[in-house]
Design an enzyme around this catalytic site. Structure first.
Site, PDB file in Angstrom:
ATOM      1  N   ARG A   1      65.792  34.994  -5.889  1.00 11.96           N
ATOM      2  CA  ARG A   1      67.269  36.109  -6.501  1.00 11.96           C
ATOM      3  C   ARG A   1      66.358  36.735  -7.718  1.00 11.96           C
ATOM      4  O   ARG A   1      65.223  37.054  -8.572  1.00 11.96           O
ATOM      5  CB  ARG A   1      68.393  35.231  -6.809  1.00 11.96           C
ATOM      6  CG  ARG A   1      68.631  34.686  -6.278  1.00 11.96           C
ATOM      7  CD  ARG A   1      69.658  34.992  -4.863  1.00 11.96           C
ATOM      8  NE  ARG A   1      70.531  36.045  -6.296  1.00 11.96           N
ATOM      9  CZ  ARG A   1      71.823  36.260  -6.639  1.00 11.96           C
ATOM     10  NH1 ARG A   1      72.171  34.919  -6.312  1.00 11.96           N
ATOM     11  NH2 ARG A   1      72.422  36.978  -6.826  1.00 11.96           N
TER      12      ARG A   1
ATOM     13  N   CYS B   1      77.754  40.319   5.336  1.00 12.28           N
ATOM     14  CA  CYS B   1      76.150  41.081   4.967  1.00 12.28           C
ATOM     15  C   CYS B   1      75.982  39.042   4.450  1.00 12.28           C
ATOM     16  O   CYS B   1      74.393  39.633   4.010  1.00 12.28           O
ATOM     17  CB  CYS B   1      75.775  41.688   3.640  1.00 12.28           C
ATOM     18  SG  CYS B   1      76.700  41.744   2.152  1.00 12.28           S
TER      19      CYS B   1
ATOM     20  N   ARG C   1      61.584  39.723  -9.069  1.00 13.39           N
ATOM     21  CA  ARG C   1      61.286  39.140  -7.364  1.00 13.39           C
ATOM     22  C   ARG C   1      59.941  39.402  -7.815  1.00 13.39           C
ATOM     23  O   ARG C   1      58.723  38.564  -7.156  1.00 13.39           O
ATOM     24  CB  ARG C   1      61.892  39.726  -6.197  1.00 13.39           C
ATOM     25  CG  ARG C   1      63.509  39.053  -6.564  1.00 13.39           C
ATOM     26  CD  ARG C   1      64.268  40.121  -4.660  1.00 13.39           C
ATOM     27  NE  ARG C   1      65.429  39.904  -5.211  1.00 13.39           N
ATOM     28  CZ  ARG C   1      66.652  39.319  -4.054  1.00 13.39           C
ATOM     29  NH1 ARG C   1      65.571  39.720  -2.640  1.00 13.39           N
ATOM     30  NH2 ARG C   1      67.690  39.271  -4.480  1.00 13.39           N
TER      31      ARG C   1
ATOM     32  N   ARG D   1      69.718  36.956   7.342  1.00 14.91           N
ATOM     33  CA  ARG D   1      69.003  37.989   8.801  1.00 14.91           C
ATOM     34  C   ARG D   1      67.606  37.629   8.987  1.00 14.91           C
ATOM     35  O   ARG D   1      67.174  37.175   9.614  1.00 14.91           O
ATOM     36  CB  ARG D   1      69.910  39.143   8.529  1.00 14.91           C
ATOM     37  CG  ARG D   1      69.079  40.386   9.367  1.00 14.91           C
ATOM     38  CD  ARG D   1      70.012  41.619   9.071  1.00 14.91           C
ATOM     39  NE  ARG D   1      69.500  41.674   7.218  1.00 14.91           N
ATOM     40  CZ  ARG D   1      68.352  42.049   7.932  1.00 14.91           C
ATOM     41  NH1 ARG D   1      66.947  42.061   8.839  1.00 14.91           N
ATOM     42  NH2 ARG D   1      67.692  42.358   6.249  1.00 14.91           N
ATOM     43  N   ARG D   2      67.146  37.790   7.258  1.00 20.40           N
ATOM     44  CA  ARG D   2      65.428  38.005   7.989  1.00 20.40           C
ATOM     45  C   ARG D   2      65.381  36.722   8.078  1.00 20.40           C
ATOM     46  O   ARG D   2      64.107  36.760   8.651  1.00 20.40           O
ATOM     47  CB  ARG D   2      65.077  39.288   6.523  1.00 20.40           C
ATOM     48  CG  ARG D   2      65.328  40.422   6.235  1.00 20.40           C
ATOM     49  CD  ARG D   2      65.146  40.479   5.053  1.00 20.40           C
ATOM     50  NE  ARG D   2      65.470  41.788   4.177  1.00 20.40           N
ATOM     51  CZ  ARG D   2      65.396  41.908   3.272  1.00 20.40           C
ATOM     52  NH1 ARG D   2      65.853  41.559   2.273  1.00 20.40           N
ATOM     53  NH2 ARG D   2      66.143  43.667   2.545  1.00 20.40           N
TER      54      ARG D   2
ATOM     55  N   LYS E   1      74.639  48.644   2.605  1.00 20.37           N
ATOM     56  CA  LYS E   1      74.621  46.957   2.754  1.00 20.37           C
ATOM     57  C   LYS E   1      75.397  46.211   2.369  1.00 20.37           C
ATOM     58  O   LYS E   1      75.936  45.315   3.272  1.00 20.37           O
ATOM     59  CB  LYS E   1      73.377  46.148   3.559  1.00 20.37           C
ATOM     60  CG  LYS E   1      72.406  46.690   1.791  1.00 20.37           C
ATOM     61  CD  LYS E   1      70.933  45.863   2.276  1.00 20.37           C
ATOM     62  CE  LYS E   1      70.070  46.333   1.044  1.00 20.37           C
ATOM     63  NZ  LYS E   1      70.680  45.104   0.440  1.00 20.37           N
ATOM     64  N   ASP E   2      75.683  46.931   1.246  1.00 22.49           N
ATOM     65  CA  ASP E   2      76.487  45.682  -0.178  1.00 22.49           C
ATOM     66  C   ASP E   2      78.489  45.717   0.349  1.00 22.49           C
ATOM     67  O   ASP E   2      78.871  45.264   0.169  1.00 22.49           O
ATOM     68  CB  ASP E   2      76.196  45.804  -1.347  1.00 22.49           C
ATOM     69  CG  ASP E   2      74.316  45.539  -1.621  1.00 22.49           C
ATOM     70  OD1 ASP E   2      73.920  44.825  -1.255  1.00 22.49           O
ATOM     71  OD2 ASP E   2      74.452  46.192  -3.086  1.00 22.49           O
TER      72      ASP E   2
END
Length: 320
Positions: free
Chosen positions: A152, A245, A158, A134-135, A83-84
């Site tokens: 971040r 992305c 996190r 997106r989320r 995805k990156d």
């Protein structure tokens, strides 16, 4: 003389190294007479931790420095979360393999004070941490009373911020947690019908030089064709909507034998507007199907949404 000593590039986070060492061990099992060393390389995304990802720009955010090492022959391949990886690679580089996909969905990780709750049980004003537009856009549609705040840092950073009380919950990828043995932190897996996942989420990819035929042959042994086809369709869709992305684009693909069902959507930043579609066909046509779905979504209103998103976030930094 055939090379038998290779260098694998990796980011330095615990998760990145876990994923890279998994690939290293898979290659060592298949090719015990070869040597695979890991070299840690810091990327721009690892260094800038006080700015939201969407404000940095996503073109090679977690890949550029690794790709530079590939092109100057310092390393032979780089392991990434798929995805990156931008949909357009630098000339001379290719995705040599995509491994069998892990769980692609997103999940909720609760602050301990909300133990036993699901996201729909959180009170209005609860602070939800996520670095993904997106989320956030998708969850805002369903939970408009929740407050979304950027978060971040690597996974452990996190989680510490969550446990220290900065957030009521985090939204994370299931795959990252389970790969690090943190399954017990997952409070709720979000159904894909509610939150489409990121293009390539849950899949590991190995990037290498296009002219390195010997290494490409080795990588073919860990390539998973059904996952590769599904991810090719997803990445083709993303490329077709001109997305990166860090914009609100989600997918949901299902493979059944030689067939694929691909679903995709684009959203406005606040989640108020959404255009989605789906297409089915043969795995062998995966890339074409992704482009067709992108055209369908754009024609049905996605074009206007995307223009507004790019206008707000600065298109120059967000288009792959």
């Amino acid at each position: 003389m055939e090379r038998k000593h290779f260098k694998i590039g990796s980011r330095g986070s615990q998760l990145a190294l876990h994923q890279t060492n998994f690939i290293k061990m898979e290659l060592e099992k298949l090719f015990p007479d070869h040597i695979f060393d890991v070299e840690v390389i810091k990327t721009k995304g690892d260094k800038i931790l006080d700015v939201a990802l969407s404000k940095i720009g996503d073109k090679g955010l977690f890949t550029k420095e690794l790709e530079e090492k590939l092109m100057d022959l310092s390393i032979d391949c780089a392991v990434h979360s798929l995805k990156d990886i931008p949909t357009q690679l630098p000339p001379g580089l290719v995705v040599g393999a995509i491994c069998d996909r892990h769980i692609a969905e997103d999940c909720v990780v609760m602050n301990p004070k909300h133990s036993g709750k699901t996201i729909d049980m959180l009170p209005a004003g609860s602070i939800i941490g996520s670095s993904s537009l997106r989320r956030i856009a998708q969850l805002r549609r369903t939970f408009p009373t929740l407050v979304f705040k950027d978060v971040r840092g690597n996974l452990n950073t996190r989680l510490k911020k969550l446990d220290d009380g900065e957030y009521d919950a985090l939204i994370l990828a299931v795959a990252g947690l389970t790969r690090l043995g943190l399954d017990d932190r997952i409070s709720q897996t979000l159904p894909t019908s509610m939150v489409y996942y990121a293009v390539g989420q849950g899949a590991l990819a190995i990037e290498c030089r296009a002219d390195d035929d010997h290494f490409l042959t080795l990588l073919n042994a860990i390539n998973h064709p059904p996952t590769r086809a599904a991810c090719d369709a997803e990445r083709s869709f993303l490329r077709g909507v001109e997305g990166g992305c860090q914009i609100p684009v989600g997918v949901w693909s299902t493979v059944n034998g030689d067939d694929i069902l691909l679903r995709g959507k684009v959203l406005s930043l606040d989640g108020a507007e959404e255009v989605k579609g789906e297409i089915s066909g043969k795995l062998s046509d995966a890339k074409a199907l992704g482009l067709q779905l992108a055209q369908q979504v754009r024609a049905n209103g996605g074009e206007a949404i995307l223009k507004e998103v790019f206008k707000t976030l600065d298109r120059q930094h967000l288009v792959d």
